[in-house]
Structure formats: C-alpha cells, structure tokens
Motif scaffolding. Structure first.
Motif, PDB file in Angstrom:
ATOM      1  N   GLY A  30       0.848  -1.196   0.000  1.00 53.04           N
ATOM      2  CA  GLY A  30       0.000   0.000   0.000  1.00 53.04           C
ATOM      3  C   GLY A  30       0.879   1.240   0.000  1.00 53.04           C
ATOM      4  O   GLY A  30       2.040   1.194  -0.415  1.00 53.04           O
ATOM      5  N   ALA A  31       0.326   2.333   0.495  1.00 51.55           N
ATOM      6  CA  ALA A  31       1.111   3.568   0.561  1.00 51.55           C
ATOM      7  C   ALA A  31       2.136   3.426   1.683  1.00 51.55           C
ATOM      8  O   ALA A  31       1.775   3.199   2.836  1.00 51.55           O
ATOM      9  N   TYR A  32       3.406   3.521   1.324  1.00 53.58           N
ATOM     10  CA  TYR A  32       4.457   3.307   2.312  1.00 53.58           C
ATOM     11  C   TYR A  32       5.679   4.135   1.919  1.00 53.58           C
ATOM     12  O   TYR A  32       5.889   4.414   0.727  1.00 53.58           O
ATOM     13  N   SER A  33       6.451   4.517   2.903  1.00 51.56           N
ATOM     14  CA  SER A  33       7.689   5.248   2.629  1.00 51.56           C
ATOM     15  C   SER A  33       8.819   4.693   3.489  1.00 51.56           C
ATOM     16  O   SER A  33       8.593   4.338   4.656  1.00 51.56           O
ATOM     17  N   GLU A  34       9.980   4.649   2.888  1.00 51.06           N
ATOM     18  CA  GLU A  34      11.157   4.166   3.638  1.00 51.06           C
ATOM     19  C   GLU A  34      11.534   5.124   4.773  1.00 51.06           C
ATOM     20  O   GLU A  34      12.303   4.765   5.663  1.00 51.06           O
ATOM     21  N   LYS A  35      10.990   6.343   4.718  1.00 48.40           N
ATOM     22  CA  LYS A  35      11.305   7.319   5.771  1.00 48.40           C
ATOM     23  C   LYS A  35      10.729   6.895   7.123  1.00 48.40           C
ATOM     24  O   LYS A  35      11.155   7.392   8.163  1.00 48.40           O
ATOM     25  N   ILE A  36       9.745   5.998   7.083  1.00 47.94           N
ATOM     26  CA  ILE A  36       9.128   5.571   8.353  1.00 47.94           C
ATOM     27  C   ILE A  36      10.138   4.826   9.215  1.00 47.94           C
ATOM     28  O   ILE A  36      10.224   5.059  10.418  1.00 47.94           O
ATOM     29  N   THR A  37      10.923   3.958   8.603  1.00 45.25           N
ATOM     30  CA  THR A  37      11.928   3.237   9.397  1.00 45.25           C
ATOM     31  C   THR A  37      13.128   4.135   9.730  1.00 45.25           C
ATOM     32  O   THR A  37      13.993   3.752  10.509  1.00 45.25           O
ATOM     33  N   GLU A  38      13.164   5.311   9.101  1.00 45.96           N
ATOM     34  CA  GLU A  38      14.223   6.275   9.474  1.00 45.96           C
ATOM     35  C   GLU A  38      13.855   7.031  10.737  1.00 45.96           C
ATOM     36  O   GLU A  38      14.710   7.396  11.523  1.00 45.96           O
ATOM     37  N   GLY A  39      12.554   7.321  10.906  1.00 43.92           N
ATOM     38  CA  GLY A  39      12.159   8.086  12.089  1.00 43.92           C
ATOM     39  C   GLY A  39      10.931   8.942  11.876  1.00 43.92           C
ATOM     40  O   GLY A  39      10.418   9.536  12.820  1.00 43.92           O
ATOM     41  N   HIS A  40      10.458   9.029  10.622  1.00 42.02           N
ATOM     42  CA  HIS A  40       9.237   9.796  10.377  1.00 42.02           C
ATOM     43  C   HIS A  40       8.020   9.020  10.892  1.00 42.02           C
ATOM     44  O   HIS A  40       8.072   7.806  11.068  1.00 42.02           O
ATOM     45  N   ILE A  41       6.943   9.757  11.079  1.00 42.73           N
ATOM     46  CA  ILE A  41       5.689   9.135  11.514  1.00 42.73           C
ATOM     47  C   ILE A  41       4.714   9.237  10.346  1.00 42.73           C
ATOM     48  O   ILE A  41       4.524  10.322   9.784  1.00 42.73           O
ATOM     49  N   GLY A  42       4.140   8.110   9.972  1.00 42.23           N
ATOM     50  CA  GLY A  42       3.223   8.100   8.827  1.00 42.23           C
ATOM     51  C   GLY A  42       1.785   7.945   9.286  1.00 42.23           C
ATOM     52  O   GLY A  42       1.505   7.241  10.254  1.00 42.23           O
ATOM     53  N   VAL A  43       0.896   8.636   8.580  1.00 45.27           N
ATOM     54  CA  VAL A  43      -0.548   8.433   8.806  1.00 45.27           C
ATOM     55  C   VAL A  43      -1.133   7.991   7.472  1.00 45.27           C
ATOM     56  O   VAL A  43      -1.010   8.715   6.473  1.00 45.27           O
ATOM     57  N   THR A  44      -1.685   6.792   7.430  1.00 51.28           N
ATOM     58  CA  THR A  44      -2.255   6.304   6.163  1.00 51.28           C
ATOM     59  C   THR A  44      -3.775   6.260   6.283  1.00 51.28           C
ATOM     60  O   THR A  44      -4.336   6.026   7.353  1.00 51.28           O
ATOM     61  N   VAL A  45      -4.395   6.460   5.145  1.00 55.77           N
ATOM     62  CA  VAL A  45      -5.842   6.307   5.051  1.00 55.77           C
ATOM     63  C   VAL A  45      -6.107   5.333   3.915  1.00 55.77           C
ATOM     64  O   VAL A  45      -5.600   5.527   2.811  1.00 55.77           O
ATOM     65  N   THR A  46      -6.835   4.286   4.188  1.00 55.21           N
ATOM     66  CA  THR A  46      -7.184   3.318   3.159  1.00 55.21           C
ATOM     67  C   THR A  46      -8.699   3.418   2.962  1.00 55.21           C
ATOM     68  O   THR A  46      -9.468   3.117   3.878  1.00 55.21           O
ATOM     69  N   THR A  47      -9.089   3.875   1.784  1.00 51.61           N
ATOM     70  CA  THR A  47     -10.510   4.172   1.585  1.00 51.61           C
ATOM     71  C   THR A  47     -10.883   4.024   0.105  1.00 51.61           C
ATOM     72  O   THR A  47     -10.043   3.656  -0.721  1.00 51.61           O
ATOM     73  N   ASP A  48     -12.146   4.315  -0.182  1.00 53.71           N
ATOM     74  CA  ASP A  48     -12.596   4.244  -1.578  1.00 53.71           C
ATOM     75  C   ASP A  48     -11.882   5.302  -2.408  1.00 53.71           C
ATOM     76  O   ASP A  48     -11.534   6.368  -1.896  1.00 53.71           O
ATOM     77  N   GLU A  49     -11.745   4.991  -3.691  1.00 52.41           N
ATOM     78  CA  GLU A  49     -11.040   5.920  -4.580  1.00 52.41           C
ATOM     79  C   GLU A  49     -11.646   7.322  -4.555  1.00 52.41           C
ATOM     80  O   GLU A  49     -10.945   8.322  -4.656  1.00 52.41           O
ATOM     81  N   THR A  50     -12.968   7.358  -4.374  1.00 51.14           N
ATOM     82  CA  THR A  50     -13.660   8.666  -4.451  1.00 51.14           C
ATOM     83  C   THR A  50     -13.357   9.563  -3.254  1.00 51.14           C
ATOM     84  O   THR A  50     -13.589  10.769  -3.315  1.00 51.14           O
ATOM     85  N   ARG A  51     -12.829   8.993  -2.184  1.00 54.61           N
ATOM     86  CA  ARG A  51     -12.638   9.794  -0.968  1.00 54.61           C
ATOM     87  C   ARG A  51     -11.169  10.150  -0.698  1.00 54.61           C
ATOM     88  O   ARG A  51     -10.848  10.731   0.333  1.00 54.61           O
ATOM     89  N   THR A  52     -10.296   9.749  -1.610  1.00 50.75           N
ATOM     90  CA  THR A  52      -8.869   9.997  -1.340  1.00 50.75           C
ATOM     91  C   THR A  52      -8.534  11.486  -1.324  1.00 50.75           C
ATOM     92  O   THR A  52      -7.643  11.917  -0.594  1.00 50.75           O
ATOM     93  N   ASP A  53      -9.254  12.257  -2.127  1.00 45.07           N
ATOM     94  CA  ASP A  53      -8.973  13.705  -2.142  1.00 45.07           C
ATOM     95  C   ASP A  53      -9.235  14.323  -0.772  1.00 45.07           C
ATOM     96  O   ASP A  53      -8.452  15.140  -0.285  1.00 45.07           O
ATOM     97  N   ALA A  54     -10.351  13.912  -0.177  1.00 42.98           N
ATOM     98  CA  ALA A  54     -10.695  14.443   1.154  1.00 42.98           C
ATOM     99  C   ALA A  54      -9.640  14.024   2.181  1.00 42.98           C
ATOM    100  O   ALA A  54      -9.253  14.811   3.061  1.00 42.98           O
ATOM    101  N   ALA A  55      -9.156  12.795   2.040  1.00 39.44           N
ATOM    102  CA  ALA A  55      -8.127  12.310   2.961  1.00 39.44           C
ATOM    103  C   ALA A  55      -6.836  13.101   2.796  1.00 39.44           C
ATOM    104  O   ALA A  55      -6.202  13.501   3.790  1.00 39.44           O
TER     105      ALA A  55
END
Lengths: 491, 171
Positions: free
Chosen positions: B128-153
């Motif tokens: 899914g949506a992932y970044s290698e920066k997370i294991t470096e120290g960044h904090i990720g917030v993911t939203v898994t939703t319908d295609e139509t709602r990704t803009d709002a996310a």
C-alpha cells in the motif's frame, strides 16, 4: 530555561533527544557498523569454521563407535549439557529484564536472542542421545510409568494399550518434545524481535542484506496494531521460553544424569541444573558483550551500564550456586546412607576431587571475592574475566557430573540393580578424554560461536528499534539546582 | 469499489495526532486510518484507537487442549495398567503432573505459534502507501478508503503539516 539573577533555575524544563533526526541517526549509526564486515571477522569465522569441521569429524567418530559402550559417551553428553546450560539459556538475559522494563538491557537483548539459533546445533547433538538413553525395559530408575509385567485391565484397554504395552521410551519421547518446544520458542522469540529491524534493512540496507531483509520482513510496516501484536507476543513467548527452559533442564538433569548414578536421589538437583543454566547464560552474554564492544565496533552502544547491570546479576547467581550446591551436599553428607556416601565418593571426594575444587574456585569463590568490589564490578573488564572463569568452571562441572554418571551407567550389571551401589563399586579414576571427545567439545563450542557470528551478518547485533524506543522514555530534567536523567516506563 | 491508500509523513508526534483529528472531522472511520512508525510508541500517543488483540485466547485454549490430552493419556494408561506402587492410589497426581505440565506447555506453545502467524497478518503482499522514511524516524498516517474519498483524505493530511508530498498506493 529561565534563571534569576543568582543564576538559579526558576522554571523547570525538560529536554529530550526524541526527534526524527535523532531517530534517523540511531538507525544510521547501527547500520553503518552492521553493514561493514572486517577482515578480522572472516579470519575468526574461518578459524571457528575449521574447528567446527573438526567437531563434525569427532561427531562421526563418536557415532561410528556405536552405543554399546555408554561410558565412552560421557564427554559427549557433558558437551550437550554444557551447550544447553550456556547458549540455550543466554536468551533469558533478554527476556527477564525486558519483562521487568529495565532500560540497561536494550543494547544487549539482541545479542542474547541470537544465541537461540545455536539451538539447531544443540538439536543435532541431541539426536544420537535418543539412541544412547536406555529404555525402561531393563528396570532402571525413572520418573516414568512402566509396568514390567504389562498386566492390562482389559476394560480400559480400548485406547491405552499402545499396541500391546506401555511404551518403554517415554523419557525419549517427552524429552525430545520438550527440547523441540524450546527450540521452536527460541526461533519465534528471535523472529518477533528482529521483524522491525529487518524492515530497516529492507528500506535502508544494501546488497544481500537488503534482499534478505525484504524477504524476511514479510511486509512489516510498523502499524500500531503490529507493534501491539509484537509487544504482547514477545512477552508471552518469552515467558514460555523461561518455563520450557527450566523444564528441559529438569529432563536433562534427571534422564541424562541422576538416574544413572545409583543412590543419587535429590529433588533439588533439577532446579540446581536450571540455576546453573541461568548463571551460564548470563556469563555467555557477558562475554558476547565484551567481544561486540571490543571487536564488533559497538563501543558507543555497549557501555558501563550494561556490564554493571549484568555483573550484579552474575554476582547474585554465583552466590546462589553455593546455596544450591550446599543444600544438596548437606543432605547427602548428613544422611550417611551408604548409597549417598557413594554418590559423594563418586562426584566430590573420589576421582573428581581436584576437578571439584577447581570448579568450586572458578564458579563460586573467584566471582564472589572479586565481584563484591566496586572497582571490579563497575568496570568493562572485570565482569567479562569472571564470565570466562564461570564458563570454564561450568564446562568442568558438566564433565565432572556427566562423565562420572555415564561411567557408572556403563557398568551394565548396575543397570539392573540401580537402587544399590556399594562403596567399592565407585570408579577409581576419571575416564580419559579421547580424540573424538576433544574434537566434539572444541568443535561444537566453536560451531555455536560460528553460528552466532554468521547470524550477526544478517541480523543487527544491536536492537535498532529498542534503541530508538529508548529516546521516547529518556529525558533530562531540572531537579532543584542540578539536572537529572529521568527514565520512563512504556506501559 | 477499488481501495486506495494515501500516506502523509510527519516529523512531530503532535502533527501526526492532528492529522488523525482532521481525518475524524472529515468523516473517516477509525479502521480506515493507521499510524505507521519505526518505534513502538505508547498506545494512544496519537489519539488512535487502542488495537484489540486476542493475546490470551490462543495460549489458554492450547494449554487447555494439551492438559486434557495429557490427563487422558496419564489417567488412561494408569487405569489400563493398574499397578499399586508404594501404597499410593492408582491415579496419583504427583506422578501425572509432569506429563500434564508438559502437555499444557506443548499445547500452549503450538497454539501460540499458530496465533502469532495468524494474528500477524503477514506476509503482506502489497505494502500500500508506504515510505522508507518511516523506518528512518518519520511518523506516517495512512488512510485506506474508496477511490472517491482519497482527495478528502489528502486534504486532511496536508492540513496537519506534512513533511514532503502525499504518497499514494494500491491496496
């Protein structure tokens, strides 16, 4: 920070290192050390590899000699017991302080866990012992149910008659299952612990380490649910490992040691054996720490706190060694039964007297009289030297007990009357160490070290995620007119 | 409808917590949002829902099964071969305890390992949506939703002050 004209702090403050940059620096720092393999590493690996090959030659030689001469297997069984006492117990250094939320263990918990991989070798050594251990058919002493006449209650026979009788191999079946259970738990514990670090390798490693990190991380992303799952599972698996370790030592000390010495009836000894394992495990990790610091490049990570913390544990366990030994000794000594006197004659006063004195000095006296002094205990050189003393003493202790016991077991007529042993039947000398035995002892100890060394090429020897977690719980705060370090607890 | 996931990265814990608040205000459910970190933060650091686990079920069920089997084996064998030893009862608990303990342990271990594999939901084939920066120290917030709602996310994530660009991925 706000100060008054007298330069006194009048507003409290808190400073922490927890930032994205610091977390990245922790990862990068450990990875930089982890990804470099020096020539010296390969030189030592080659040396241990050659010795391991010698061990395999000794293993084949010992197997080819057959199982009829049980006395010849004493050193081999002693080696098995020694490795179970050291490498298999080493993970306890990660498990117990983690359950107690101790922070000092963070840099060394991974090294302790990697020793679980040496369990593969212990299993290999154990396999021939299944054939060596006598069945229950000869009427030997045992914990297990075995009717000589196999008289059956036909009403209850519909499922429990086992094809005509109770199996004569209960000790073999249950001991094997217990040892397999311990090894599976060890692997599970290690896997749970390294998953987040494999993800670090997947994301920031290079070459074959990145490739294997991708394969073994299994898509770890670090969600809250995954961390929660990992934390709780590590706790459960760690607790089970401890319970199983004690149980395995109960089996080893009973089935492979005590039952072979007529008259040796001591309900305390199995837990003494388990205690010896805790002492040996701590000594193993102490020595591992020293080598990782000295030669592994982890000088900035493994410091005085770790040697001091583990040193206190080692001192306590060394003092307990005496308590356990003396508790058993005084019962046999005061009891004065001929069979119990014979046990003391065999294992303490007779042919093994000088060996026993050496063990007593190495495992108890030396650690006691040196580790009580702060300059020794609070140093990075003192505890490792004592760890060597304890490991050598433990190996000699295993040789004393197991070689002595299997020497007695070898006398086949005794196998049929194991409840009796007269004083004159006590062997008068220590069986000599054969070439095969020497190869096996040196080779398989080297093999365990080799497995550890090779594992550290893939698995970071310092736990990256636990080091980063430490940043969350460490803060420097103003305390009246000084600054103190405050360490938090996760939950 | 196809699911898409979007990821916002943050350097500060408070920003990640704000992102979660924004997502809730935008109408996203708790099970649509996840926090990704390279460190095990204390539960609730970001105001996220406490993950549910069935920690004790697996070992307990395993131990109960193992105990029952061991009890049947020991009691059954002793009844099938009734030997009175030292005047003790045929069914003597101290003699049975060793196998019952090991049976319980082995059952608990087997079920725990099965539970670990089952509950881990690993391997995860699509990251899914992932970044290698997370294991470096960044904090990720993911939203898994319908295609139509990704803009709002994405809007909710950006509003909290993301570090870099929004990362998109397929589920």
């Amino acid at each position: 920070m706000v100060t008054d004209p007298g330069n006194r702090v009048i507003e409290p403050y808190v400073e922490t290192d927890n930032s994205a940059e610091t977390r990245k620096a922790v990862s990068d720092g450990i990875l930089n050390i982890h990804t470099v393999t020096s020539n010296r590493f390969w030189q030592f690996a080659a040396l241990f590899g050659i010795m391991f090959v010698l061990g395999l030659i000794g293993f084949v030689m010992r197997l080819s000699s057959g199982f009829d001469d049980k006395g010849a297997w004493g050193y081999y069984v002693a080696l098995f017991a020694f490795l179970m006492t050291t490498s298999s117990a080493a993970p306890m250094v990660a498990i117990a302080p983690r359950i107690a939320n101790s922070h000092w263990r963070r840099p060394i918990s991974r090294a302790a866990e990697i020793w679980t991989l040496a369990g593969c070798l212990n299993l290999l050594i154990y396999i021939p012992l299944i054939w060596l251990l006598p069945s229950l058919e000869n009427g030997r002493r045992s914990l297990w149910f075995y009717p000589d006449n196999n008289a059956q209650n036909m009403e209850s026979c519909w499922v429990f008659c086992w094809g005509g009788g109770v199996p004569a191999y209960s000790p073999h079946i249950w001991a094997t299952l217990a040892i397999l259970g311990l090894i599976v738990l060890g692997f599970a514990l290690l896997w749970l612990s390294i998953l987040p670090d494999l993800a670090v390798l997947r994301d920031h490693g290079a070459g074959w380490q990145k490739k294997w990190g991708r394969k073994l991380a299994l898509g770890w992303r670090g969600t809250s649910a995954q961390w929660n799952w990992q934390y709780h599972r590590m706790g459960v698996v760690g607790a089970f490992y401890f319970m199983m370790l004690v149980f395995v030592h109960f089996f080893i000390s009973v089935e492979f040691l005590m039952v072979h010495v007529p008259g040796w009836i001591d309900s305390l000894y199995p837990i003494t054996h388990a205690h010896n394992a805790l002492q040996g495990g701590v000594a193993t990790v102490m020595l591992t720490m020293f080598f990782l610091r000295k030669f592994g490049g982890y000088k900035d990570y493994i410091g005085l706190d770790q040697f001091w913390g583990l040193g206190k544990l080692l001192l306590a366990l060394s003092l307990l060694w005496f308590w356990f030994w003396f508790s058993s000794f005084m019962v046999l000594w005061y009891g004065k039964k001929p069979s119990e006197q014979a046990v003391l004659e065999l294992l303490v006063k007779g042919p093994y007297l000088y060996l026993f004195i050496t063990i007593f000095l190495l495992v108890f006296i030396l650690p006691w009289f040196t580790m009580i002094w702060n300059p020794v205990r609070r140093s990075v050189w003192g505890p490792p030297i004592l760890a060597v003393s304890i490991l050598v003493g433990t190996l000699l202790d295993r040789i004393r007990l197991y070689v002595g016991a299997w020497d007695v077991a070898e006398k086949s007529e005794m196998m049929h009357s194991m409840m009796h042993m007269e004083m004159e039947e006590v062997p008068g000398s220590i069986p000599s160490l054969g070439i095969a035995d020497g190869f096996v002892i040196v080779g398989f100890i080297s093999g365990s070290v080799l497995i550890f060394m090779l594992a550290t090429r893939l698995i970071p020897a310092i736990n990256i995620w636990e080091r980063k977690e430490m940043l969350l719980y460490k803060a420097e705060v103003q305390f009246h007119r000084t600054k103190v370090m405050v360490m938090g607890k996760p939950r | 409808m196809a699911k898409r996931s979007v990821l916002g990265l943050y350097t500060e814990e408070d920003s990640a917590a704000d992102a979660l608040d924004n997502l809730r205000e935008a109408g996203f459910e708790e099970d649509e949002c996840e926090i990704l970190t390279g460190v095990p933060y204390p539960e609730g650091t970001f105001g996220e829902a406490e993950p549910e686990h069935h920690l004790y079920r697996w070992p307990l069920i395993g131990a109960a099964c193992g105990f029952t089997i061991a009890l049947l084996i020991t009691a059954g064998t002793e009844l099938a071969y009734p030997l009175v030893t030292g005047g003790k009862p045929i069914l003597s608990i101290p003699a049975m305890a060793i196998i019952m303990y090991e049976g319980s342990m082995l059952g608990a271990i087997i079920f725990t390992i099965i539970g670990i594999i089952f509950e881990s939901r690993l391997p995860r084939i699509f990251m899914g949506a992932y970044s290698e920066k997370i294991t470096e120290g960044h904090i990720g917030v993911t939203v898994t939703t319908d295609e139509t709602r990704t803009d709002a996310a994405e809007t909710a994530l950006v509003k909290a002050g993301i570090d870099g660009e929004i990362i998109r991925g397929w589920e």
